[in-house]
Design a protein around this motif. Sequence first.
Motif: not given
Length: 277
Positions: A159-172, A132-136
């Motif tokens: 969360s139980a599963r990814l994508g539940t609350n974080w809707k911005a997507g996978v940072p690549i 989320g801060g571009a440091c991955q």
Amino acid sequence: MGIESLSTPVGTVPAAVESAETGLDVSEVVKDPIEEAKKLAAWMAVDRHVLPKHKVIGIGSGSTVPYVVERIVQQGEEVNKGRVFIPTGFQSKELIVQAGLTLAEIDQFPNVDVTIDGADEVDQDLNCIKGGGACQLREKVLAEAAKTFVLVADYRKNSARLGTNWKAGVPIEVVPFAYAKVLLNLRNNLGSKEATLRMAKCKAGPVVTDNGNFVIDAPFDFETFGSPIQLMTQIKMLTGVVEVGLFCNMAEAAYFGNQDGSVSVRKAAGGSEEVRP
Ligand SMILES: O=C[C@H](O)[C@H](O)[C@H](O)COP(=O)(O)O
């Protein structure tokens, strides 16, 4: 100091504050529940995982990590003078320096005892979305280099599963000249129709990472997030991708601060506990 200046900006170690009117320390009065939750998680993770025998410590990025550094400083000068601290980016480098800790780089110390870092969302198996801060990129290098990798976050990230609350997507993170090609790959081949280049705020153009690269945010549907390892592998195989903000099977434990003052601890080895510090 006025009330408006009480919030803790990312990159600073929170400090006690004094009310101009009363002269009293009001840091205990004005409490942001999310900041409190971050602090609870960070402090407990440090207490359990940053032990006197640990000499090479990785410091992650984001708004939870300042509390990690704060707690490490509280362990005292004696123990900290024999340690080196490795940052995952500009922000954590500043944190380490400002805290008076000894800065080092991962190429000097490729064997890290413990790395503690934040997360954007963590699933039940401790897979997580980061970046989320571009440091991955640097974060994943330090997570992989560490004997023990620990996540700290507030309750919103649990969360139980990814994508539940974080809707911005996978940072690549992508090399700049390949971004348009990777965007097409994500949209046409991997089904991320809303994949977009992350644009900067207060600067014309894209976000540029600490490594001089661009970031694409790629949302995926709920079903796709059911197999995070497969998704991570597919994205990483796209030429031009430097690193993917999906961390799978890396964390040993995750600490989530809760609104009620407790901390939920989940372990990769299995098991969870609710602890009230
Ligand atoms: O690139 C940033 C990192 O992955 C952060 O660790 C992540 O975004 C979590 O940050 P925060 O502690 O501010 O929620």
